[in-house]
Enzyme design. Structure first.
Site, PDB file in Angstrom:
ATOM      1  N   TYR A  25      15.857  28.777  30.649  1.00 21.06           N
ATOM      2  CA  TYR A  25      15.605  27.497  31.445  1.00 21.06           C
ATOM      3  C   TYR A  25      15.053  27.917  32.691  1.00 21.06           C
ATOM      4  O   TYR A  25      14.099  27.397  33.234  1.00 21.06           O
ATOM      5  CB  TYR A  25      16.838  26.651  31.616  1.00 21.06           C
ATOM      6  CG  TYR A  25      16.771  25.707  32.628  1.00 21.06           C
ATOM      7  CD1 TYR A  25      16.046  24.215  32.265  1.00 21.06           C
ATOM      8  CD2 TYR A  25      17.201  25.512  33.851  1.00 21.06           C
ATOM      9  CE1 TYR A  25      15.896  23.370  32.974  1.00 21.06           C
ATOM     10  CE2 TYR A  25      17.010  24.462  34.637  1.00 21.06           C
ATOM     11  CZ  TYR A  25      16.407  23.425  34.132  1.00 21.06           C
ATOM     12  OH  TYR A  25      16.062  22.409  35.070  1.00 21.06           O
ATOM     13  N   SER A 107      19.755  20.141  44.158  1.00 21.22           N
ATOM     14  CA  SER A 107      19.010  19.355  43.294  1.00 21.22           C
ATOM     15  C   SER A 107      19.987  17.976  42.727  1.00 21.22           C
ATOM     16  O   SER A 107      21.057  18.175  42.655  1.00 21.22           O
ATOM     17  CB  SER A 107      18.643  20.084  42.118  1.00 21.22           C
ATOM     18  OG  SER A 107      17.938  19.353  41.087  1.00 21.22           O
ATOM     19  N   GLN A 128      17.912  17.205  47.634  1.00 21.20           N
ATOM     20  CA  GLN A 128      16.459  16.797  46.791  1.00 21.20           C
ATOM     21  C   GLN A 128      16.799  15.583  45.908  1.00 21.20           C
ATOM     22  O   GLN A 128      17.688  15.642  45.141  1.00 21.20           O
ATOM     23  CB  GLN A 128      16.062  17.944  46.041  1.00 21.20           C
ATOM     24  CG  GLN A 128      14.860  17.758  45.049  1.00 21.20           C
ATOM     25  CD  GLN A 128      15.282  17.236  43.601  1.00 21.20           C
ATOM     26  OE1 GLN A 128      16.322  17.685  43.183  1.00 21.20           O
ATOM     27  NE2 GLN A 128      14.262  16.282  43.196  1.00 21.20           N
ATOM     28  N   TYR A 130      15.140  12.890  43.061  1.00 19.50           N
ATOM     29  CA  TYR A 130      14.005  12.365  41.894  1.00 19.50           C
ATOM     30  C   TYR A 130      13.946  11.029  42.035  1.00 19.50           C
ATOM     31  O   TYR A 130      14.860  10.160  42.423  1.00 19.50           O
ATOM     32  CB  TYR A 130      14.542  12.859  40.689  1.00 19.50           C
ATOM     33  CG  TYR A 130      14.197  14.335  40.375  1.00 19.50           C
ATOM     34  CD1 TYR A 130      12.829  14.959  40.537  1.00 19.50           C
ATOM     35  CD2 TYR A 130      15.386  15.138  40.194  1.00 19.50           C
ATOM     36  CE1 TYR A 130      12.721  16.092  40.195  1.00 19.50           C
ATOM     37  CE2 TYR A 130      15.149  16.357  39.758  1.00 19.50           C
ATOM     38  CZ  TYR A 130      13.600  16.842  39.654  1.00 19.50           C
ATOM     39  OH  TYR A 130      13.523  18.205  39.604  1.00 19.50           O
ATOM     40  N   THR A 156      10.786  15.025  45.445  1.00 26.11           N
ATOM     41  CA  THR A 156      10.047  15.830  44.745  1.00 26.11           C
ATOM     42  C   THR A 156       9.125  14.684  43.981  1.00 26.11           C
ATOM     43  O   THR A 156       9.528  13.716  43.375  1.00 26.11           O
ATOM     44  CB  THR A 156      10.883  16.525  43.482  1.00 26.11           C
ATOM     45  OG1 THR A 156      11.605  17.379  43.871  1.00 26.11           O
ATOM     46  CG2 THR A 156       9.830  17.134  42.436  1.00 26.11           C
ATOM     47  N   ARG A 165       8.426  22.622  27.877  1.00 30.39           N
ATOM     48  CA  ARG A 165       8.773  23.775  28.089  1.00 30.39           C
ATOM     49  C   ARG A 165       9.428  24.258  26.619  1.00 30.39           C
ATOM     50  O   ARG A 165      10.502  24.011  26.236  1.00 30.39           O
ATOM     51  CB  ARG A 165       9.943  23.869  29.217  1.00 30.39           C
ATOM     52  CG  ARG A 165       9.354  23.319  30.549  1.00 30.39           C
ATOM     53  CD  ARG A 165      10.664  22.984  31.394  1.00 30.39           C
ATOM     54  NE  ARG A 165      10.054  22.185  32.448  1.00 30.39           N
ATOM     55  CZ  ARG A 165      10.759  21.308  33.316  1.00 30.39           C
ATOM     56  NH1 ARG A 165      11.970  21.731  33.323  1.00 30.39           N
ATOM     57  NH2 ARG A 165      10.103  20.640  34.254  1.00 30.39           N
ATOM     58  N   LYS A 252       7.748  17.562  48.281  1.00 32.18           N
ATOM     59  CA  LYS A 252       7.784  18.722  47.591  1.00 32.18           C
ATOM     60  C   LYS A 252       6.593  18.239  46.078  1.00 32.18           C
ATOM     61  O   LYS A 252       6.917  17.252  45.418  1.00 32.18           O
ATOM     62  CB  LYS A 252       8.963  19.125  46.898  1.00 32.18           C
ATOM     63  CG  LYS A 252       8.901  20.140  46.121  1.00 32.18           C
ATOM     64  CD  LYS A 252      10.432  20.873  45.761  1.00 32.18           C
ATOM     65  CE  LYS A 252      10.283  22.272  44.996  1.00 32.18           C
ATOM     66  NZ  LYS A 252       9.929  21.842  43.723  1.00 32.18           N
ATOM     67  N   HIS A 276       5.868  23.255  40.700  1.00 32.25           N
ATOM     68  CA  HIS A 276       7.131  23.258  40.149  1.00 32.25           C
ATOM     69  C   HIS A 276       7.483  24.580  39.317  1.00 32.25           C
ATOM     70  O   HIS A 276       8.141  24.596  38.357  1.00 32.25           O
ATOM     71  CB  HIS A 276       7.374  22.002  39.099  1.00 32.25           C
ATOM     72  CG  HIS A 276       8.549  21.316  39.035  1.00 32.25           C
ATOM     73  ND1 HIS A 276       8.792  20.380  39.879  1.00 32.25           N
ATOM     74  CD2 HIS A 276       9.717  21.685  38.455  1.00 32.25           C
ATOM     75  CE1 HIS A 276      10.096  20.009  39.616  1.00 32.25           C
ATOM     76  NE2 HIS A 276      10.670  20.798  38.705  1.00 32.25           N
ATOM     77  N   ARG A 279       6.285  24.712  35.815  1.00 33.79           N
ATOM     78  CA  ARG A 279       7.153  23.963  34.816  1.00 33.79           C
ATOM     79  C   ARG A 279       6.330  22.814  34.325  1.00 33.79           C
ATOM     80  O   ARG A 279       6.969  21.994  33.492  1.00 33.79           O
ATOM     81  CB  ARG A 279       8.603  24.022  35.127  1.00 33.79           C
ATOM     82  CG  ARG A 279       9.164  25.390  35.246  1.00 33.79           C
ATOM     83  CD  ARG A 279      10.401  25.216  36.145  1.00 33.79           C
ATOM     84  NE  ARG A 279      11.357  24.581  35.515  1.00 33.79           N
ATOM     85  CZ  ARG A 279      12.168  24.975  34.643  1.00 33.79           C
ATOM     86  NH1 ARG A 279      11.999  26.289  33.978  1.00 33.79           N
ATOM     87  NH2 ARG A 279      13.182  24.173  33.951  1.00 33.79           N
TER      88      ARG A 279
END
Length: 384
Positions: A25, A107, A128, A130, A156, A165, A252, A276, A279
């Site tokens: 990961y 995060s 951070q 989202y 972000t 991924r 970001k 990122h 990713r």
């Protein structure tokens, strides 16, 4: 490994000690991973200009990032599932950063919660965020960050939808890992990791489980992001969050000059040039390749930082020479965490600090705040 001299040494040790799905990961990119590889490879193409017979005494790496004093212009980037690299990983990383005098960013998708990290540290950290469809949950997260005395909000912008991924899909990534035969066999070879996890209660997404409406369990990161991350994110949302937060705001995920101008117009305190970690959009340029044009366009209007690809102090130095006022490291500290816990994060920071200090001196500078393109060999670096 008796002597650890580089981030690569920490990576090798982390690969031995961290379960496969969590190591993968951290150490992977989307699709073909071309952008993930370019993030590091493009740093290698940039050559430093060595100077001699220069007074190298009284060197200083001290600087500021968004008005905060730092021992060197490096912050720990927000990384999801940090607490799956090592038990209580976010707490350990935050402690190491605090002792070292650099910022730590928690995060939204952390294992340890905002409150966990606040209870085990004394210095304010960054949070951070989202953007999710559930605006009430977003407002609650902002209030929790304020209550925990977070000194900056890192928003972000480049994960409205989740990049594919391959390794995560093949590994069946989940937190905690599902008790499949493959996982059990892998965990049997990771006794240090297993003992650490047995000693903590933090095994899920601490900021979400028990806080988001109707979420009592969250085993799949991809299912959560597909359901909640908002693909309709716009600059109006950035303004909405800025007003509700009211403190320092850092954006970001900027990779384009036009987006950088919009970020500067938003009134944010800093922007982070970042893809990122390779990713999200595979085939995008590396962050260091995108940096010069963005600095040229908005460097006088907003503080510009760089994230993605940094594995050494020389990488930090090259980013600063190309106009960044700060940098962020993600995988570099995760390798240290997976390898040795808090001591490994400290070792990662020490390695980067020493490489940065010595390389700056060899290039004829003693103050990190005075570094510019003159330390780079002409013709070896991307131009705006």
């Amino acid at each position: 490994m008796s002597v650890i001299t580089s981030i690569e040494d920490l990576r090798v040790l982390a690969e031995r000690r961290v379960p496969r799905m969590f190591y993968d990961y951290a150490d992977s990119g989307s699709w073909t991973e071309s952008t993930y590889r370019a993030n590091s490879a493009d740093f290698q193409a940039i050559k430093l200009r060595q100077r001699v017979a220069v007074d190298m005494r009284n060197r200083s790496l001290h600087s500021q990032m968004a008005g905060q004093a730092v021992s060197m212009p490096v912050a720990l980037a927000p990384t999801g599932l940090t607490g799956m690299q090592h038990a209580d990983g976010e707490i350990l990383a935050a402690r190491a950063a605090e002792k070292f005098g650099v910022p730590f960013t928690l995060s939204t998708m952390s294992i340890c919660s905002i409150e966990d990290v606040a209870a085990h540290t004394t210095a304010p950290f960054w949070f951070q965020l989202y953007v999710m469809r559930d605006r009430a949950f977003i407002e609650a997260l902002i209030e929790r960050a304020r209550a925990a005395r977070c000194s900056a909000l890192v928003l972000t912008l480049d994960l409205q939808i989740l990049g594919q991924r391959h390794k995560d899909l093949k590994n069946g990534l989940s937190a905690p890992p599902k008790p499949t035969l493959r996982n059990i066999l892998n965990l049997l070879g990771k006794p240090r990791w297993c003992l650490g996890m047995l000693g903590t209660r933090r095994h899920g997404f601490g900021n979400i489980v028990g806080h988001a409406k109707g979420v009592g369990d969250l085993s799949s990161l991809s299912a959560w992001t597909a359901e909640q991350f908002d693909p309709a994110l716009s600059w109006n949302d950035v303004e909405w969050i800025k007003q509700r937060w009211g403190g320092k705001l850092i954006l970001k995920g900027i990779m384009d000059v036009e987006d950088a101008r919009l970020a500067a117009q938003s009134g944010a305190d800093a922007l982070i040039v970042s893809n990122h970690g390779g990713r999200q959009l595979d085939g995008a340029p590396s962050s260091i390749q995108a940096l010069p044009a963005i600095v040229e366009a908005v460097g006088k209007d907003i503080e510009v930082w760089l994230d993605s690809g940094i594995r050494s102090g020389q990488d930090v130095l090259k980013a600063l020479a190309l106009g960044a006022k700060g940098t962020m490291i993600g995988r570099a500290f995760l390798y240290g965490l997976g390898a040795m816990g808090e001591a490994g994060v400290t070792r990662a920071l020490e390695i980067i600090q020493r490489e940065l200090d010595l390389s700056m001196a060899f290039c004829g500078h003693t103050d990190i705040r005075q570094v510019d393109q003159r330390i780079l060999l002409p013709g070896s670096f991307p131009r705006a």
